[in-house]
Design a protein around this motif. Sequence first.
Motif, short mmCIF file in Angstrom:
data_model
loop_
_atom_site.label_atom_id
_atom_site.label_comp_id
_atom_site.label_asym_id
_atom_site.label_seq_id
_atom_site.Cartn_x
_atom_site.Cartn_y
_atom_site.Cartn_z
N ASN A 17 0.95 -1.46 -0.57
CA ASN A 17 -0.19 0.04 -0.22
C ASN A 17 0.63 1.33 -0.11
OD1 ASN A 17 -2.43 1.17 0.78
ND2 ASN A 17 -1.80 1.67 1.98
N LEU A 18 0.74 1.96 -0.66
CA LEU A 18 1.28 3.05 -1.08
C LEU A 18 0.58 4.43 -1.17
CD1 LEU A 18 2.86 3.15 -4.55
CD2 LEU A 18 4.14 2.76 -2.53
N ASN A 19 0.99 5.01 0.38
CA ASN A 19 0.06 6.68 0.66
C ASN A 19 0.83 7.64 0.69
OD1 ASN A 19 -0.88 8.50 2.24
ND2 ASN A 19 -0.49 8.12 4.02
N ALA A 20 0.68 8.06 -1.00
CA ALA A 20 1.84 8.58 -1.89
C ALA A 20 0.79 9.79 -3.06
CB ALA A 20 2.79 7.66 -2.50
N ALA A 21 1.67 10.47 -3.36
CA ALA A 21 0.65 11.08 -4.31
C ALA A 21 1.49 11.96 -5.37
CB ALA A 21 -0.11 12.35 -4.26
N HIS A 22 1.69 12.01 -6.01
CA HIS A 22 2.36 13.03 -7.43
C HIS A 22 2.36 14.15 -7.12
CE1 HIS A 22 1.07 9.31 -9.83
NE2 HIS A 22 2.57 9.24 -10.08
N PHE A 44 -7.08 10.14 -15.50
CA PHE A 44 -5.82 9.80 -14.96
C PHE A 44 -5.03 9.28 -15.87
CE2 PHE A 44 -10.55 7.34 -14.04
CZ PHE A 44 -10.72 8.48 -12.69
N ALA A 45 -4.06 9.81 -16.02
CA ALA A 45 -3.17 10.49 -17.34
C ALA A 45 -2.36 10.57 -16.07
CB ALA A 45 -3.64 10.61 -18.71
N GLN A 46 -1.39 9.43 -16.01
CA GLN A 46 -0.49 9.65 -15.16
C GLN A 46 1.19 10.02 -15.71
OE1 GLN A 46 -0.21 6.86 -12.35
NE2 GLN A 46 -2.50 7.13 -11.82
N TYR A 47 2.19 10.91 -15.18
CA TYR A 47 3.65 11.18 -15.95
C TYR A 47 4.36 11.91 -15.05
CZ TYR A 47 -0.11 11.52 -20.16
OH TYR A 47 -0.60 11.38 -21.47
N PRO A 48 4.72 10.64 -14.96
CA PRO A 48 6.04 10.23 -13.36
C PRO A 48 7.49 11.05 -13.55
CG PRO A 48 5.44 8.26 -13.54
CD PRO A 48 4.80 8.36 -14.69
N ALA A 95 -4.57 15.38 -14.99
CA ALA A 95 -3.08 14.84 -15.27
C ALA A 95 -2.37 14.69 -14.00
CB ALA A 95 -3.03 15.35 -16.79
N VAL A 96 -1.56 14.00 -13.99
CA VAL A 96 -0.91 13.89 -12.77
C VAL A 96 0.49 13.79 -12.95
CG1 VAL A 96 -1.94 13.65 -10.63
CG2 VAL A 96 -0.89 11.71 -12.03
N PHE A 97 2.02 14.71 -13.02
CA PHE A 97 3.10 14.88 -12.59
C PHE A 97 4.42 14.51 -11.64
CE2 PHE A 97 0.84 18.25 -15.32
CZ PHE A 97 0.48 16.99 -16.63
N GLY A 98 5.59 14.47 -12.28
CA GLY A 98 6.40 14.17 -11.26
C GLY A 98 6.56 12.88 -10.48
N PRO A 99 7.40 11.96 -9.72
CA PRO A 99 7.96 11.08 -9.36
C PRO A 99 6.50 10.95 -7.59
CG PRO A 99 9.27 12.19 -8.30
CD PRO A 99 8.34 13.07 -9.55
N LEU A 100 5.80 9.21 -7.40
CA LEU A 100 5.72 9.28 -6.24
C LEU A 100 5.86 9.40 -5.19
CD1 LEU A 100 3.22 6.32 -7.30
CD2 LEU A 100 2.52 8.41 -6.30
#
Length: 241
Positions: A17-22, A44-48, A95-100
């Motif tokens: 389980n990850l308690n994390a966000a971009h 829901f596109a994600q661009y980490p 849309a989200v960006f950057g690392p978790l």
Amino acid sequence: MKFYELNRDPSPRNTGNLNAAHAWKLPGVEPCPACHLQPEMHTFAQYPCVDLSGLPLEEQKKLSSAWPVPHEEFIRRRELVRPLAPPGAVLQPGAVFGPLQGTGQGYFGQLSMQNAMSLCMRREALERLQDAGIRGLRGCPTQVRFRTKNAPELRDIQLESHGRLHPDCLPPEEPRCPVCNVDKGFVLPDLYWLDATRMPEHVDIFRLGEVSGIIVANERLVDAVHHLELDGVVFKELEAR
């Protein structure tokens, strides 16, 4: 070519389980006064792997909030992000960006899905799939802290958006709003299938274009996962016509 939807393996062993966000995101848009819908479709596109740390700190702060903004302000923020995003990126609200960033606990399989919209892999699993020639996999190191000595090196997988549902499984399109011209979208039916003529041939895994909460893989990836004995996800075959 066969296609499959990815889902988290419900096995009790997979307790990760990850308690994390971009780090950054595109905000919502204030609703249209006529139809009361956002004049931009949600994604829901994600661009980490997209790094926005070079933007002014004031802009980074604004891009850390999902709170709805006027349409003009949304467009301004979107255009700040566009030069830093990959070609074809879906730059819509959500849309989200950057690392978790955050914390994690539990057991993570070689492949791991926190939910249907996201996919992580252990570093070694990603490298083995890439060495096997699987296309469309780009992973970004996470910034997740674990309270264990044998913490997994997770990579947040950045996927392109491709493909469509077959029009025969979708309800008739509703008239657009005369004020904002928003596409009202549709509720995903219980039974749906893919448009075989619109499936990508250059990648083996992707985010379904018009239903961004579904991650799809072709049989090349599924065969590689089974051959390499990688765990953590299950595959549901999707009909393609």
